[in-house]
Design a protein around this motif. Structure first.
Motif, PDB file in Angstrom:
ATOM      1  N   CYS A   1       0.873  -1.189   0.000  1.00  0.00           N
ATOM      2  CA  CYS A   1       0.000   0.000   0.000  1.00  0.00           C
ATOM      3  C   CYS A   1       0.909   1.237   0.000  1.00  0.00           C
ATOM      4  CB  CYS A   1      -0.923  -0.013   1.208  1.00  0.00           C
ATOM      5  SG  CYS A   1      -2.060  -1.420   1.242  1.00  0.00           S
ATOM      6  N   TRP A   2       1.429   1.561  -1.150  1.00  0.00           N
ATOM      7  CA  TRP A   2       2.524   2.528  -1.236  1.00  0.00           C
ATOM      8  C   TRP A   2       2.095   3.969  -0.953  1.00  0.00           C
ATOM      9  CZ3 TRP A   2       2.062   6.389  -4.870  1.00  0.00           C
ATOM     10  CH2 TRP A   2       1.123   6.191  -5.883  1.00  0.00           C
ATOM     11  N   ARG A   3       0.804   4.240  -0.890  1.00  0.00           N
ATOM     12  CA  ARG A   3       0.352   5.599  -0.595  1.00  0.00           C
ATOM     13  C   ARG A   3       0.360   5.908   0.907  1.00  0.00           C
ATOM     14  NH1 ARG A   3      -2.438   7.618  -5.246  1.00  0.00           N
ATOM     15  NH2 ARG A   3      -2.873   5.954  -6.753  1.00  0.00           N
ATOM     16  N   VAL A   4       0.479   4.891   1.732  1.00  0.00           N
ATOM     17  CA  VAL A   4       0.496   5.086   3.185  1.00  0.00           C
ATOM     18  C   VAL A   4       1.818   5.724   3.600  1.00  0.00           C
ATOM     19  CG1 VAL A   4       0.432   3.915   5.420  1.00  0.00           C
ATOM     20  CG2 VAL A   4      -1.080   3.156   3.558  1.00  0.00           C
ATOM     21  N   THR A   5       1.740   6.677   4.537  1.00  0.00           N
ATOM     22  CA  THR A   5       2.929   7.392   5.003  1.00  0.00           C
ATOM     23  C   THR A   5       3.086   7.249   6.519  1.00  0.00           C
ATOM     24  OG1 THR A   5       1.814   9.502   5.457  1.00  0.00           O
ATOM     25  CG2 THR A   5       2.493   9.073   3.168  1.00  0.00           C
ATOM     26  N   ASP A   6       4.076   7.954   7.047  1.00  0.00           N
ATOM     27  CA  ASP A   6       4.323   7.936   8.498  1.00  0.00           C
ATOM     28  C   ASP A   6       3.112   8.420   9.287  1.00  0.00           C
ATOM     29  OD1 ASP A   6       6.896   6.891   8.543  1.00  0.00           O
ATOM     30  OD2 ASP A   6       7.821   8.843   8.198  1.00  0.00           O
ATOM     31  N   ARG A   7       2.375   9.330   8.716  1.00  0.00           N
ATOM     32  CA  ARG A   7       1.195   9.868   9.417  1.00  0.00           C
ATOM     33  C   ARG A   7       0.183   8.759   9.727  1.00  0.00           C
ATOM     34  NH1 ARG A   7      -3.611  12.536   7.152  1.00  0.00           N
ATOM     35  NH2 ARG A   7      -4.645  13.779   8.796  1.00  0.00           N
ATOM     36  N   GLY A   8      -0.069   7.890   8.759  1.00  0.00           N
ATOM     37  CA  GLY A   8      -1.007   6.795   8.971  1.00  0.00           C
ATOM     38  C   GLY A   8      -0.491   5.767   9.957  1.00  0.00           C
ATOM     39  N   ILE A   9       0.783   5.421   9.843  1.00  0.00           N
ATOM     40  CA  ILE A   9       1.364   4.422  10.738  1.00  0.00           C
ATOM     41  C   ILE A   9       1.419   4.945  12.171  1.00  0.00           C
ATOM     42  CG2 ILE A   9       3.403   3.047  11.229  1.00  0.00           C
ATOM     43  CD1 ILE A   9       1.751   2.174   8.803  1.00  0.00           C
ATOM     44  N   SER A  10       1.675   6.220  12.332  1.00  0.00           N
ATOM     45  CA  SER A  10       1.681   6.810  13.679  1.00  0.00           C
ATOM     46  C   SER A  10       0.314   6.704  14.324  1.00  0.00           C
ATOM     47  CB  SER A  10       2.122   8.272  13.600  1.00  0.00           C
ATOM     48  OG  SER A  10       3.463   8.378  13.147  1.00  0.00           O
ATOM     49  N   ALA A  11      -0.739   6.898  13.529  1.00  0.00           N
ATOM     50  CA  ALA A  11      -2.095   6.772  14.050  1.00  0.00           C
ATOM     51  C   ALA A  11      -2.382   5.343  14.515  1.00  0.00           C
ATOM     52  CB  ALA A  11      -3.106   7.196  12.984  1.00  0.00           C
ATOM     53  N   VAL A  12      -1.920   4.358  13.746  1.00  0.00           N
ATOM     54  CA  VAL A  12      -2.087   2.961  14.133  1.00  0.00           C
ATOM     55  C   VAL A  12      -1.271   2.660  15.389  1.00  0.00           C
ATOM     56  CG1 VAL A  12      -1.636   0.568  13.445  1.00  0.00           C
ATOM     57  CG2 VAL A  12      -2.607   2.185  11.789  1.00  0.00           C
ATOM     58  N   ALA A  13      -0.056   3.172  15.454  1.00  0.00           N
ATOM     59  CA  ALA A  13       0.825   2.916  16.599  1.00  0.00           C
ATOM     60  C   ALA A  13       0.231   3.438  17.894  1.00  0.00           C
ATOM     61  CB  ALA A  13       2.193   3.547  16.346  1.00  0.00           C
ATOM     62  N   VAL A  14      -0.390   4.596  17.815  1.00  0.00           N
ATOM     63  CA  VAL A  14      -0.960   5.213  19.017  1.00  0.00           C
ATOM     64  C   VAL A  14      -2.285   4.564  19.405  1.00  0.00           C
ATOM     65  CG1 VAL A  14      -1.909   7.356  19.950  1.00  0.00           C
ATOM     66  CG2 VAL A  14       0.195   7.408  18.596  1.00  0.00           C
ATOM     67  N   GLY A  15      -3.108   4.236  18.407  1.00  0.00           N
ATOM     68  CA  GLY A  15      -4.453   3.744  18.687  1.00  0.00           C
ATOM     69  C   GLY A  15      -4.555   2.260  18.957  1.00  0.00           C
ATOM     70  N   CYS A  16      -3.704   1.444  18.329  1.00  0.00           N
ATOM     71  CA  CYS A  16      -3.814  -0.018  18.436  1.00  0.00           C
ATOM     72  C   CYS A  16      -2.793  -0.540  19.436  1.00  0.00           C
ATOM     73  CB  CYS A  16      -3.623  -0.661  17.069  1.00  0.00           C
ATOM     74  SG  CYS A  16      -4.787  -0.074  15.812  1.00  0.00           S
ATOM     75  N   ARG A  17      -3.140  -0.515  20.696  1.00  0.00           N
ATOM     76  CA  ARG A  17      -2.201  -0.858  21.764  1.00  0.00           C
ATOM     77  C   ARG A  17      -1.916  -2.352  21.858  1.00  0.00           C
ATOM     78  NH1 ARG A  17       0.812   3.420  23.205  1.00  0.00           N
ATOM     79  NH2 ARG A  17      -0.471   5.285  23.525  1.00  0.00           N
ATOM     80  N   PHE A  18      -2.764  -3.193  21.233  1.00  0.00           N
ATOM     81  CA  PHE A  18      -2.567  -4.638  21.306  1.00  0.00           C
ATOM     82  C   PHE A  18      -1.893  -5.182  20.045  1.00  0.00           C
ATOM     83  CE2 PHE A  18      -6.168  -3.775  24.107  1.00  0.00           C
ATOM     84  CZ  PHE A  18      -5.774  -4.426  25.260  1.00  0.00           C
ATOM     85  N   LEU A  19      -1.427  -4.296  19.195  1.00  0.00           N
ATOM     86  CA  LEU A  19      -0.815  -4.711  17.939  1.00  0.00           C
ATOM     87  C   LEU A  19       0.413  -5.588  18.200  1.00  0.00           C
ATOM     88  CD1 LEU A  19      -1.257  -4.239  14.871  1.00  0.00           C
ATOM     89  CD2 LEU A  19       0.488  -2.461  15.017  1.00  0.00           C
ATOM     90  N   LYS A  20       0.496  -6.718  17.481  1.00  0.00           N
ATOM     91  CA  LYS A  20       1.617  -7.655  17.638  1.00  0.00           C
ATOM     92  C   LYS A  20       2.471  -7.751  16.384  1.00  0.00           C
ATOM     93  CE  LYS A  20      -0.874 -10.576  20.954  1.00  0.00           C
ATOM     94  NZ  LYS A  20      -1.432 -11.943  21.207  1.00  0.00           N
ATOM     95  N   THR A  21       1.856  -7.697  15.203  1.00  0.00           N
ATOM     96  CA  THR A  21       2.614  -7.803  13.955  1.00  0.00           C
ATOM     97  C   THR A  21       2.160  -6.724  12.976  1.00  0.00           C
ATOM     98  OG1 THR A  21       1.045  -9.401  12.999  1.00  0.00           O
ATOM     99  CG2 THR A  21       2.944 -10.286  14.191  1.00  0.00           C
ATOM    100  N   LEU A  22       3.123  -6.202  12.230  1.00  0.00           N
ATOM    101  CA  LEU A  22       2.850  -5.188  11.207  1.00  0.00           C
ATOM    102  C   LEU A  22       3.692  -5.507   9.978  1.00  0.00           C
ATOM    103  CD1 LEU A  22       1.630  -2.472  10.269  1.00  0.00           C
ATOM    104  CD2 LEU A  22       3.607  -1.345  11.320  1.00  0.00           C
ATOM    105  N   PHE A  23       3.016  -5.771   8.876  1.00  0.00           N
ATOM    106  CA  PHE A  23       3.695  -6.031   7.607  1.00  0.00           C
ATOM    107  C   PHE A  23       3.588  -4.780   6.748  1.00  0.00           C
ATOM    108  CE2 PHE A  23       2.687 -10.171   9.271  1.00  0.00           C
ATOM    109  CZ  PHE A  23       3.821 -10.923   8.967  1.00  0.00           C
TER     110      PHE A  23
END
Length: 288
Positions: free
Chosen positions: A216-238
């Motif tokens: 998903c090449w259109r995704v940037t740091d802004r989107g990943i930061s939102a996931v990092a902050v909001g998804c506290r139970f995240l275990k894997t990220l591809f």
């Protein structure tokens, strides 16, 4: 056969045969036995009525005629795996779905030859218990179908939409908002997705454990930061092949989350100069 002899058909079907014998038979065995006699056909059809699992992913020689028998007789299936069954049609699937509206698992991955979004209409409207939906490589999946799915379903925990190229931020975001219990999401190689979807995931999918957005090449740091902050139970990220995602956002979760992309080492100009080897002495200094 003598009158006092007991045949297979005299044994309790529901309590004994369906519980202790038929679970050890393959579908091929059931179909072969069904051809023996009318009594055998009735016995197998009754077993199909109570059968919980239908898995045809390993049957490459299965065909539409055989599938009609399942579609007509099965009424209590909870697990349906039809991945890579390229002979399927909308009519065949709809009949099966209409008779089994309590299913919790559906896998149609790779069924892209003859299907359209119409086949999912019974699933969308009737199958409210659905928890696991796998539609990998289903190029026929449309934006409108996803919008309808988001409108009717709220209990999905795992969704796999890899290579569903027709989808976009709008329909995928609506599904994320509707299904707040999601634990696994695969959106890899849906090229239209941007940070908009990632922000919605961070806001709504608080229980998310596994996220795949590879390609998903259109995704940037802004989107990943939102996931990092909001998804506290995240275990894997591809995240491979997302060229605008850097260590600026990945560093927030690296250490507590497995990331398929190694740490990107950055070096400023002065560190680079300090690590350079010393230049050789001028040749004149060696002359006495």
């Amino acid at each position: 056969m003598a009158e006092n002899e007991i045949s297979l058909f005299d044994i309790s079907w529901v309590d004994v045969l369906f519980q202790r014998v038929f679970p050890y038979l393959s579908l091929k065995d059931c179909y072969n036995f069904r051809c023996v006699s009318k009594s055998a056909q009735e016995l197998v059809d009754n077993y199909f009525f109570v059968m919980k699992n239908v898995n045809l992913s390993s049957y490459r020689s299965f065909n539409a005629t055989s599938f009609k028998v399942l579609a007509v007789n099965c009424h209590n299936v909870r697990y349906i795996n039809l991945s890579h069954c390229k002979w399927l049609t909308d009519d065949l699937l709809q009949q099966l779905f209409l008779n089994n509206n309590h299913m919790t698992y559906l896998n149609l991955s790779g069924c892209s030859e003859t299907l359209t979004s119409v086949c999912l209409q019974p699933v969308i409207v009737l199958c409210k218990d659905l928890k696991y939906l796998k539609l990998q490589n289903c190029f026929w999946l449309t934006e409108g179908c996803m919008e309808a799915l988001a409108l009717h379903h709220h209990n999905i925990e795992e969704v796999d939409l890899m290579f569903c190229w027709r989808l976009n931020d709008s329909c995928v975001s609506n599904l994320m908002r509707s299904c707040c219990r999601l634990r696994l999401v695969n959106l890899s190689f849906i090229f239209a997705l941007t940070d908009i979807t990632m922000i919605v995931i961070g806001e709504c999918c608080k229980l998310l454990e596994h996220l795949n957005i590879k390609g998903c090449w259109r995704v940037t740091d802004r989107g990943i930061s939102a996931v990092a902050v909001g998804c506290r139970f995240l275990k894997t990220l591809f995240i491979k092949e997302c060229k605008f995602v850097t260590e600026h956002s990945l560093g927030i979760i690296r250490g507590r989350v497995y990331i398929d992309m190694p740490r990107q080492v950055t070096m400023d100009f002065f560190d680079f100069i300090a690590q350079m080897p010393s230049p050789p002495l001028p040749i004149m200094e060696y002359i006495e």
